[in-house]
Scaffold this active site. Structure first.
Site, PDB file in Angstrom:
ATOM      1  N   ALA A 141       0.865  -1.148  -0.223  1.00 30.28           N
ATOM      2  CA  ALA A 141       0.034  -0.104   0.165  1.00 30.28           C
ATOM      3  C   ALA A 141       0.861   1.228  -0.026  1.00 30.28           C
ATOM      4  O   ALA A 141       0.410   2.383  -0.245  1.00 30.28           O
ATOM      5  CB  ALA A 141      -0.852  -0.025   1.092  1.00 30.28           C
ATOM      6  N   LYS A 185       0.351  -7.565 -12.859  1.00 35.23           N
ATOM      7  CA  LYS A 185       1.663  -7.966 -13.889  1.00 35.23           C
ATOM      8  C   LYS A 185       2.919  -7.484 -13.514  1.00 35.23           C
ATOM      9  O   LYS A 185       2.819  -6.483 -12.492  1.00 35.23           O
ATOM     10  CB  LYS A 185       1.304  -7.697 -15.343  1.00 35.23           C
ATOM     11  CG  LYS A 185       0.944  -6.273 -15.407  1.00 35.23           C
ATOM     12  CD  LYS A 185       1.239  -5.753 -16.774  1.00 35.23           C
ATOM     13  CE  LYS A 185       2.864  -5.242 -16.827  1.00 35.23           C
ATOM     14  NZ  LYS A 185       3.254  -4.140 -16.559  1.00 35.23           N
ATOM     15  N   LEU A 189      -7.232  -3.924 -20.099  1.00 39.59           N
ATOM     16  CA  LEU A 189      -8.684  -4.362 -20.381  1.00 39.59           C
ATOM     17  C   LEU A 189      -9.706  -3.676 -19.566  1.00 39.59           C
ATOM     18  O   LEU A 189     -10.748  -3.911 -19.834  1.00 39.59           O
ATOM     19  CB  LEU A 189      -8.574  -5.879 -19.927  1.00 39.59           C
ATOM     20  CG  LEU A 189      -7.652  -6.902 -20.741  1.00 39.59           C
ATOM     21  CD1 LEU A 189      -7.784  -8.301 -20.248  1.00 39.59           C
ATOM     22  CD2 LEU A 189      -8.184  -6.724 -22.228  1.00 39.59           C
ATOM     23  N   GLN A 217      -5.726   6.168 -26.237  1.00 41.59           N
ATOM     24  CA  GLN A 217      -5.599   7.132 -25.330  1.00 41.59           C
ATOM     25  C   GLN A 217      -4.319   7.740 -25.987  1.00 41.59           C
ATOM     26  O   GLN A 217      -3.593   7.493 -26.555  1.00 41.59           O
ATOM     27  CB  GLN A 217      -4.996   6.926 -23.909  1.00 41.59           C
ATOM     28  CG  GLN A 217      -3.693   6.106 -23.862  1.00 41.59           C
ATOM     29  CD  GLN A 217      -3.677   5.552 -22.562  1.00 41.59           C
ATOM     30  OE1 GLN A 217      -4.287   5.151 -21.691  1.00 41.59           O
ATOM     31  NE2 GLN A 217      -2.013   5.431 -22.292  1.00 41.59           N
ATOM     32  N   LEU A 277       1.769   2.580  -7.282  1.00 43.14           N
ATOM     33  CA  LEU A 277       0.462   2.198  -7.969  1.00 43.14           C
ATOM     34  C   LEU A 277      -0.632   2.250  -6.860  1.00 43.14           C
ATOM     35  O   LEU A 277      -1.874   2.673  -7.256  1.00 43.14           O
ATOM     36  CB  LEU A 277       0.672   0.468  -8.344  1.00 43.14           C
ATOM     37  CG  LEU A 277      -0.374  -0.224  -8.960  1.00 43.14           C
ATOM     38  CD1 LEU A 277      -0.561   0.732 -10.484  1.00 43.14           C
ATOM     39  CD2 LEU A 277      -0.142  -1.637  -9.161  1.00 43.14           C
ATOM     40  N   LEU A 332     -12.861   6.989 -38.704  1.00 41.06           N
ATOM     41  CA  LEU A 332     -12.982   6.095 -40.046  1.00 41.06           C
ATOM     42  C   LEU A 332     -12.370   7.181 -41.135  1.00 41.06           C
ATOM     43  O   LEU A 332     -13.212   8.072 -41.077  1.00 41.06           O
ATOM     44  CB  LEU A 332     -14.406   5.542 -40.076  1.00 41.06           C
ATOM     45  CG  LEU A 332     -14.638   4.907 -41.442  1.00 41.06           C
ATOM     46  CD1 LEU A 332     -13.631   3.782 -41.528  1.00 41.06           C
ATOM     47  CD2 LEU A 332     -15.939   4.554 -41.826  1.00 41.06           C
ATOM     48  N   HIS A 345      -0.273  -5.842 -22.150  1.00 41.60           N
ATOM     49  CA  HIS A 345      -1.413  -4.856 -22.673  1.00 41.60           C
ATOM     50  C   HIS A 345      -1.682  -4.834 -24.233  1.00 41.60           C
ATOM     51  O   HIS A 345      -2.534  -4.879 -24.663  1.00 41.60           O
ATOM     52  CB  HIS A 345      -0.764  -3.468 -22.555  1.00 41.60           C
ATOM     53  CG  HIS A 345      -0.466  -3.091 -21.049  1.00 41.60           C
ATOM     54  ND1 HIS A 345      -0.938  -3.943 -20.058  1.00 41.60           N
ATOM     55  CD2 HIS A 345       0.282  -2.313 -20.562  1.00 41.60           C
ATOM     56  CE1 HIS A 345      -0.691  -3.449 -18.768  1.00 41.60           C
ATOM     57  NE2 HIS A 345       0.183  -2.297 -19.069  1.00 41.60           N
TER      58      HIS A 345
HETATM   59  C1  BG6 Z   1       2.391  -0.329 -16.683  1.00 44.16           C
HETATM   60  C2  BG6 Z   1       3.788  -0.509 -17.163  1.00 44.16           C
HETATM   61  O1  BG6 Z   1       1.525  -1.732 -16.897  1.00 44.16           O
HETATM   62  O2  BG6 Z   1       1.673   0.404 -17.889  1.00 44.16           O
HETATM   63  C3  BG6 Z   1       4.354   1.017 -17.307  1.00 44.16           C
HETATM   64  O3  BG6 Z   1       4.427  -1.143 -16.355  1.00 44.16           O
HETATM   65  C4  BG6 Z   1       3.478   1.872 -18.161  1.00 44.16           C
HETATM   66  O4  BG6 Z   1       5.686   0.869 -17.635  1.00 44.16           O
HETATM   67  C5  BG6 Z   1       2.040   2.024 -17.740  1.00 44.16           C
HETATM   68  O5  BG6 Z   1       4.120   3.298 -17.891  1.00 44.16           O
HETATM   69  C6  BG6 Z   1       1.440   2.640 -18.799  1.00 44.16           C
HETATM   70  O6  BG6 Z   1      -0.294   2.763 -18.273  1.00 44.16           O
HETATM   71  P1  BG6 Z   1      -1.113   3.701 -18.537  1.00 44.16           P
HETATM   72  O7  BG6 Z   1      -2.535   3.215 -18.209  1.00 44.16           O
HETATM   73  O8  BG6 Z   1      -0.661   5.038 -18.111  1.00 44.16           O
HETATM   74  O9  BG6 Z   1      -1.010   3.897 -20.158  1.00 44.16           O
END
Ligand code: BG6
Length: 463
Positions: free
Chosen positions: A11, A143, A175, A370, A15, A377, A235
């Protein structure tokens, strides 16, 4: 909904502070969590409850509850939050979570991958994960899951020895992103795409991801993984799987995940010649000099870890055998941008090819994941006027304009709510990860065994 205790293990980390607690607050402030919910932060750092609350309160936002009621909601949220200090591998530390009451429990592992298994074992041994009568336990694992196929299998075996598979939620936060969730709606709710979603009509699919920042002090973690393990194997590959999988017979988690596994298994393992790797060196952006990867004090000297990768993937099934899939990912590039570009085939026998301007350009469908979520299109259209001239223009669906009254949820909000509701469709099953590692393990080993040096590119490059 019964009582819920949600424990964030790790915590004190970034993240938890930047993503997990803000997402929990967003859900709480919208009344989406059970009334009797309690949040516990667990980590090694020495915080009092009060100091921990102060720390997380800095990142909570009022997006869903503007105005005065937000302060009230925040107070309520913080009053339900406490902090427990302990070593991750010490089962006695987790025993302090036991209070004799049966309640639903979520343990969120927001910890470095190297300590996943030890933490799981200590937690399991403490008895703190036992849900008690009529309640459930769920364990969320961040991950990366292993470094290759072998280490994934070992890690998974250790996790499965402590927690039953149905407890485990392997998270890939992409996801949970709104536009990634939209891929299925776009493909399967719009009949027009169904007959043209194959090699006969689609020439190439490019999935690209870039950040305009470097590793910024995360070199200790990143150097052990590199860009392919950090974002491509998870991702980007997940986005590819959703774009290319066969339609699932239902929206059940099992059906969707089966379709993704089938698709991943159809991807040919990569050869070194299909993959280009790079590493950023210092560069000047808008007059400001940015350090190179190797200059970061958290990165070991002479590191060969790639911060950029571009590759061609082949999906060997009937639907896709003649479509080229490219995947590109890089840190310290010119822009922060993540998108999926679907390029349809052009025809040389098109009736307009006889005009001076040449054949019409291929149509393109672009999913902007993003920033600035949206769908574009590209279509060929006539330029107004007497002569028959045409031009490529864009039909644009920008989310912030089209849904200006809606808040676009953060990925973690969507996913944590799914964990609370027990919906696994956006979580990764072990066989998906095995298939994903099988694609990348040979090339990763080749690069490491042969000490292949990534090509240098300057910070801020457009690649
Ligand atoms: C994480 C990676 O999974 O995703 C990072 O470990 C990366 O290196 C991040 O910066 C990007 O996430 P987002 O949501 O900011 O695009």
């Amino acid at each position: 909904m019964g009582n819920l205790k949600l424990v964030v293990v790790g915590a004190s980390g970034d993240l938890a502070r930047k993503k997990i607690f803000p997402a929990l607050f967003s859900l709480y402030s919208q009344g989406l969590l059970p009334n009797e919910v309690e949040f516990v932060g667990f980590a090694r750092s020495d915080y009092s409850d009060e100091a921990f609350r102060r720390r997380i309160s800095e990142t909570l936002t009022c997006r869903y509850v503007p105005g005065e009621s937000c302060a009230e909601k925040m107070d309520g949220f913080l009053a339900r939050t406490s902090y427990l200090r302990g070593e991750y591998g010490d089962s006695n530390a987790y025993k302090r979570l036991l209070d004799g009451r049966a309640c639903d429990k979520i343990f969120y592992f927001s910890i470095p991958p190297a300590i996943f298994a030890d933490t799981a074992e200590a937690l399991g041994a403490s008895g703190a994960t036992e849900p008690g009568d009529g309640a459930w336990t769920r364990v969320v694992v961040e991950k990366p899951f292993g470094r290759d196929r072998k280490s994934f299998d070992e890690l998974n075996e250790r996790l499965n020895a402590v927690f039953p598979e149905e407890w485990i939620y392997r998270i890939d936060h992409y996801l949970g992103k709104e536009m990634v969730r939209n891929i299925q709606v776009l493909r399967f709710a719009n009949q027009i795409f169904k007959p043209i979603w194959d090699s006969k009509h689609i020439d190439r699919i490019d999935i690209s991801w870039s950040e305009d920042i470097g590793v910024e002090g995360r070199g200790g973690y990143f150097d052990n993984y590199g860009i392919i393990r950090d974002v491509v194997q998870n991702h980007l590959l997940q986005m590819l799987a959703l774009v290319a999988m066969e339609p699932p017979p239902s929206l059940d988690a099992a059906d969707i995940r089966n379709r993704k596994v089938e698709l991943l298994k159809a991807i040919t393992p990569l050869n070194p010649e299909d993959v280009e790797i790079g590493q950023y060196v210092s560069g000047v952006v808008n007059g400001v000099e940015h350090p190179g990867y190797g200059d970061d004090p958290t990165v070991p000297d002479d590191s060969l870890t790639p911060t950029f990768a571009r590759m061609k993937l082949q999906v060997l099934n009937e639907r896709w055998e003649d479509t080229v899939f490219t995947v590109k990912a890089g840190k310290a590039l010119a822009r922060r941008e993540s998108q999926i570009r679907i390029v349809f085939r052009a025809s040389r026998s098109n009736v307009f090819c006889s005009l001076d301007g040449g054949c019409p350009m291929p149509n393109e469908l672009i999913i902007r994941v993003q920033p600035d979520e949206g769908i574009t299109l590209k279509i060929t259209t006539k330029v107004p006027g007497a002569s028959m001239r045409f031009h490529v223009k864009e039909l644009d669906l920008t989310y912030s304009d089209a849904f200006d009254a809606e808040v676009i949820p953060e990925a973690y909000e969507n996913l944590i709510l799914d964990v609370v509701n027990g919906d696994k469709s956006l979580f990764i099953r072990a066989d998906e990860l095995q298939a994903a590692w099988d694609i990348f393990t040979p090339v990763l080993s080749y690069f490491e065994e042969n000490r292949v040096r990534p090509k240098a590119y300057p910070f801020g490059a457009s690649l």
